[in-house]
Motif scaffolding. Structure first.
Motif, PDB file in Angstrom:
ATOM      1  N   ARG A  42      47.580  40.178  40.775  1.00  0.00           N
ATOM      2  CA  ARG A  42      46.249  40.579  40.290  1.00  0.00           C
ATOM      3  C   ARG A  42      45.441  39.350  39.853  1.00  0.00           C
ATOM      4  O   ARG A  42      44.253  39.231  40.175  1.00  0.00           O
ATOM      5  N   GLU A  46      41.879  37.948  41.371  1.00  0.00           N
ATOM      6  CA  GLU A  46      40.693  37.892  40.509  1.00  0.00           C
ATOM      7  C   GLU A  46      40.095  36.487  40.476  1.00  0.00           C
ATOM      8  O   GLU A  46      38.874  36.316  40.583  1.00  0.00           O
ATOM      9  N   ASP A  73      43.644  48.132  43.605  1.00  0.00           N
ATOM     10  CA  ASP A  73      42.675  48.062  42.500  1.00  0.00           C
ATOM     11  C   ASP A  73      41.627  46.985  42.784  1.00  0.00           C
ATOM     12  O   ASP A  73      40.435  47.173  42.519  1.00  0.00           O
ATOM     13  N   PHE A  74      42.066  45.852  43.314  1.00  0.00           N
ATOM     14  CA  PHE A  74      41.132  44.782  43.667  1.00  0.00           C
ATOM     15  C   PHE A  74      40.170  45.249  44.751  1.00  0.00           C
ATOM     16  O   PHE A  74      38.955  45.027  44.664  1.00  0.00           O
ATOM     17  N   ASP A  76      39.228  48.214  45.426  1.00  0.00           N
ATOM     18  CA  ASP A  76      38.295  49.219  44.891  1.00  0.00           C
ATOM     19  C   ASP A  76      37.038  48.565  44.325  1.00  0.00           C
ATOM     20  O   ASP A  76      35.987  49.197  44.243  1.00  0.00           O
ATOM     21  N   GLN A  77      37.158  47.306  43.937  1.00  0.00           N
ATOM     22  CA  GLN A  77      36.010  46.570  43.396  1.00  0.00           C
ATOM     23  C   GLN A  77      35.275  45.769  44.476  1.00  0.00           C
ATOM     24  O   GLN A  77      34.243  45.163  44.196  1.00  0.00           O
ATOM     25  N   HIS A  78      35.831  45.746  45.686  1.00  0.00           N
ATOM     26  CA  HIS A  78      35.241  44.979  46.789  1.00  0.00           C
ATOM     27  C   HIS A  78      35.274  45.859  48.043  1.00  0.00           C
ATOM     28  O   HIS A  78      35.938  45.553  49.029  1.00  0.00           O
ATOM     29  N   THR A  79      34.532  46.931  47.976  1.00  0.00           N
ATOM     30  CA  THR A  79      34.656  47.989  48.980  1.00  0.00           C
ATOM     31  C   THR A  79      34.106  47.610  50.356  1.00  0.00           C
ATOM     32  O   THR A  79      34.412  48.275  51.342  1.00  0.00           O
ATOM     33  N   ARG A 113      41.698  52.993  53.215  1.00  0.00           N
ATOM     34  CA  ARG A 113      40.766  51.909  52.905  1.00  0.00           C
ATOM     35  C   ARG A 113      40.690  50.897  54.060  1.00  0.00           C
ATOM     36  O   ARG A 113      39.683  50.218  54.237  1.00  0.00           O
TER      37      ARG A 113
END
Length: 242
Positions: A42, A46, A73-74, A76-79, A113
């Protein structure tokens, strides 16, 4: 990781490698594997994202379900990032690189995804549940996959046939001449090369075509590194010439 770095570099991209799984392997097999701590994965993601522009993401051996969740999770922030998932289950020599919990996590959090997943025949059967390639691919599409590139390197015949399946679109197949034997890391090389093409702005189909040409050349220039499988030569020199 070495295959990913070499392939993406040869195709004009700058790789940002994130270690997710450490292995004990040679050209014959993978003998042991241990996932990197998910929090370290993670943090790698980041800090790289905060410092560098990222144009595409390719995943390989992820180690365990916790690492899958960190990657998901990463993402999900960079779709908007194109995602190429190489669902690594077994090494070519037969060593296991994924358990049921990891496979379930990939299917639940990464497959839908991903722009495309790139299973070989053995992986496709295990993931899709059918011996017939088309049935397995359609099952995965019905389960949420956007695209399945069924790779034919583990098959037989004069040509390797790779087939792209997508929802509500006609199948598309490519053929390259088969060179006999097994090669160490061809699946990783293909998926990384596709990601490099997408990062450079190619369409998915054009990225696949470029990747196949690159893998074919790398196999034709394969190196006898050890006593096991030859290693595709992903060197910049011949790739630039080709």
């Amino acid at each position: 990781m070495q295959a990913d770095i070499q392939a993406t570099t040869a195709l004009g991209c700058h790789p940002l490698p994130v270690l997710s799984c450490l292995t004990v392997q040679d050209t014959r097999n993978v003998y042991n594997a241990e996932a990197v701590d998910a929090d370290l994965v993670r943090q790698q993601l980041e800090y790289l994202a905060a410092d560098c522009r990222i144009d595409a993401v390719k995943t390989g051996a992820l180690g365990n379900a916790a690492v899958v969740n960190a990657v998901a999770d990463f993402l999900d922030q960079h779709t908007l990032l194109p995602l190429i998932v190489d669902p690594v289950i077994k090494a070519a020599g037969g060593g296991d690189l994924a358990d049921d919990e990891l496979l379930s996590a990939m299917q639940q959090r990464l497959f839908a995804r991903a722009e495309v997943i790139t299973p070989n025949g053995i992986e496709l059967t295990q993931l899709g549940g059918f011996e017939d390639q088309r049935d397995s691919a359609r099952h995965l599409l019905d389960g949420g996959c956007q695209g399945v590139l069924a790779t034919g390197g583990h098959g037989i015949g004069e040509f390797i046939t790779n087939t792209l399946y997508r929802q509500d679109q006609a199948e598309k197949s490519w053929q390259i001449e088969r060179v006999g034997g097994e090669y160490h890391g061809t699946g990783c090389t293909l998926a990384a090369a596709i990601a490099a093409g997408r990062a450079a702005g190619l369409s998915l189909e054009d990225a696949i075509e470029q990747a196949q040409r690159f893998v074919s050349g790398a196999i034709n220039h394969a190196l006898a590194v050890g006593h096991g499988q030859p290693v595709p030569d992903r060197g910049v020199t011949w790739a630039a010439q080709g």
